[in-house]
Write an enzyme that holds these catalytic residues in place. Sequence first.
Site, PDB file in Angstrom:
ATOM      1  CD  GLU A  63      44.066 -19.830 -41.802  1.00 31.92           C
ATOM      2  OE1 GLU A  63      44.529 -20.857 -40.659  1.00 31.92           O
ATOM      3  OE2 GLU A  63      44.034 -19.251 -42.426  1.00 31.92           O
ATOM      4  CG  ASP A  64      44.365 -21.189 -36.208  1.00 31.29           C
ATOM      5  OD1 ASP A  64      44.066 -20.588 -37.385  1.00 31.29           O
ATOM      6  OD2 ASP A  64      43.499 -22.075 -35.191  1.00 31.29           O
ATOM      7  CE  LYS A 105      41.169 -23.736 -32.373  1.00 31.15           C
ATOM      8  NZ  LYS A 105      42.565 -23.911 -31.778  1.00 31.15           N
ATOM      9  N   GLY A 106      38.225 -22.037 -37.950  1.00 34.62           N
ATOM     10  CA  GLY A 106      38.290 -22.163 -39.948  1.00 34.62           C
ATOM     11  C   GLY A 106      36.991 -22.341 -40.398  1.00 34.62           C
ATOM     12  CB  SER A 157      39.339 -13.838 -41.415  1.00 36.16           C
ATOM     13  OG  SER A 157      38.272 -14.633 -40.284  1.00 36.16           O
ATOM     14  CB  ALA A 158      35.918 -17.637 -42.382  1.00 39.30           C
ATOM     15  CB  SER A 159      36.048 -13.837 -38.278  1.00 38.75           C
ATOM     16  OG  SER A 159      34.236 -13.696 -37.167  1.00 38.75           O
ATOM     17  CE  LYS A 176      40.865 -18.268 -44.219  1.00 35.03           C
ATOM     18  NZ  LYS A 176      41.105 -18.266 -43.473  1.00 35.03           N
ATOM     19  NE  ARG A 222      28.750 -15.647 -37.289  1.00 38.30           N
ATOM     20  CZ  ARG A 222      28.044 -14.022 -37.471  1.00 38.30           C
ATOM     21  NH1 ARG A 222      26.971 -14.104 -37.547  1.00 38.30           N
ATOM     22  NH2 ARG A 222      29.232 -13.562 -37.662  1.00 38.30           N
ATOM     23  CG  ASN A 254      31.439 -11.056 -35.492  1.00 39.84           C
ATOM     24  OD1 ASN A 254      30.408 -10.285 -35.488  1.00 39.84           O
ATOM     25  ND2 ASN A 254      31.518 -12.529 -35.372  1.00 39.84           N
ATOM     26  CB  THR A 272      38.170 -14.967 -31.225  1.00 41.35           C
ATOM     27  OG1 THR A 272      39.107 -15.291 -32.057  1.00 41.35           O
ATOM     28  CG2 THR A 272      37.950 -13.541 -30.790  1.00 41.35           C
ATOM     29  CG  ASP A 287      43.492 -17.238 -39.800  1.00 38.99           C
ATOM     30  OD1 ASP A 287      42.554 -17.136 -40.421  1.00 38.99           O
ATOM     31  OD2 ASP A 287      43.327 -17.991 -38.545  1.00 38.99           O
ATOM     32  CG  LEU A 288      40.866 -12.679 -36.340  1.00 43.16           C
ATOM     33  CD1 LEU A 288      41.667 -11.121 -36.423  1.00 43.16           C
ATOM     34  CD2 LEU A 288      39.236 -11.237 -36.746  1.00 43.16           C
ATOM     35  CG  ASP A 289      39.075 -15.381 -35.077  1.00 42.81           C
ATOM     36  OD1 ASP A 289      38.761 -15.415 -33.678  1.00 42.81           O
ATOM     37  OD2 ASP A 289      38.005 -15.967 -36.379  1.00 42.81           O
TER      38      ASP A 289
HETATM   39  C1  G6P Z   1      36.989 -17.911 -38.157  1.00 43.64           C
HETATM   40  C2  G6P Z   1      36.745 -18.985 -36.476  1.00 43.64           C
HETATM   41  C3  G6P Z   1      35.489 -20.507 -36.739  1.00 43.64           C
HETATM   42  C4  G6P Z   1      34.563 -19.087 -36.490  1.00 43.64           C
HETATM   43  C5  G6P Z   1      34.481 -18.666 -38.362  1.00 43.64           C
HETATM   44  C6  G6P Z   1      32.948 -17.633 -38.974  1.00 43.64           C
HETATM   45  O1  G6P Z   1      37.454 -19.349 -38.435  1.00 43.64           O
HETATM   46  O2  G6P Z   1      38.257 -19.917 -36.622  1.00 43.64           O
HETATM   47  O3  G6P Z   1      35.617 -20.382 -35.682  1.00 43.64           O
HETATM   48  O4  G6P Z   1      33.382 -19.753 -36.894  1.00 43.64           O
HETATM   49  O5  G6P Z   1      35.581 -17.506 -38.171  1.00 43.64           O
HETATM   50  O6  G6P Z   1      33.467 -17.031 -37.514  1.00 43.64           O
HETATM   51  P1  G6P Z   1      32.148 -15.675 -37.212  1.00 43.64           P
HETATM   52  O7  G6P Z   1      32.679 -14.689 -36.090  1.00 43.64           O
HETATM   53  O8  G6P Z   1      31.903 -15.200 -38.501  1.00 43.64           O
HETATM   54  O9  G6P Z   1      30.906 -16.251 -36.678  1.00 43.64           O
HETATM   55 MG    MG Z   2      42.338 -19.728 -37.486  1.00 39.96          MG
END
Ligand code: G6P
Ligand code: MG
Length: 218
Positions: A169-170, A45-46, A114-116, A145, A49, A118, A17, A9-11
């Site tokens: 994973e966190d 977390k996780g 990652s769910a991000s 997730k 957005r 970014n 972040t 996982d990233l964040d």
């Molecule tokens: C990760 C973080 C979340 C965040 C999600 C989406 O899972 O833990 O806190 O909301 O990514 O990130 P994004 O960069 O797409 O807004």
């Molecule tokens: Mg995370």
Amino acid sequence: MHNKGFIFDLDGVIVDTAKYHYLAWKHLADELGIPFTKEQNEQFKGVSRKRCLEILLEWGNMKVPQAQFDAWLAEKNEDYLGYIDKMTEDEVLTDVPKVLNFLKEHKIPMGLGSASKNARPILKKVGLIPYFNTIVDGTQVSKAKPDPEVFLIAARDLKLLPEQCIVFEDAIAGIEAANIAGMTSVGIGDKDVLSDARYVFKDFTEIDLDFIKELAEL
Ligand code: G6P
Ligand code: MG
């Protein structure tokens, strides 16, 4: 051929972040007059957005038209990207490079899950793109997730079966996703919070390379 692969996982695992997400959400929440604390940020977390904004508006008892929702979503992300833009290699969490370098040296397949949306720009900023054989991010998944989709796509890309994958994973939902996928889950954080993980470490400074060697079956 290697028998095992590692998915991160990233964040909260590779970089912290969460503090930038907090600042950007707090900024928007203040603007909307919705109280928002660091404890509440934990619940983000996780979480995607879009879902985060839905939750924030639920807390504020607000219902808004789609166009306004989208505008706030974009505003939060622009704010967040302002922080990301200033990130450097120094922000990779302590001893993460120790583990990544070890795995790279041994040519163990590595993926990001990652769910991000970014994830790529963040990895680029901190100089970690070359470590990963696949990067699966929020732009590629439709189910969040604890659905195991993100990790299953990563495993498929690495040409590994789920049982050959080890996930770091966190987030509770992330540990659940890894477990549902049939992967070995390694929690990074609090033992009591991540009690469903197969192994838990406070952070990477607690992780011994002998342990990684064992997991990787080297
Ligand atoms: C990760 C973080 C979340 C965040 C999600 C989406 O899972 O833990 O806190 O909301 O990514 O990130 P994004 O960069 O797409 O807004
Ligand atoms: Mg995370």
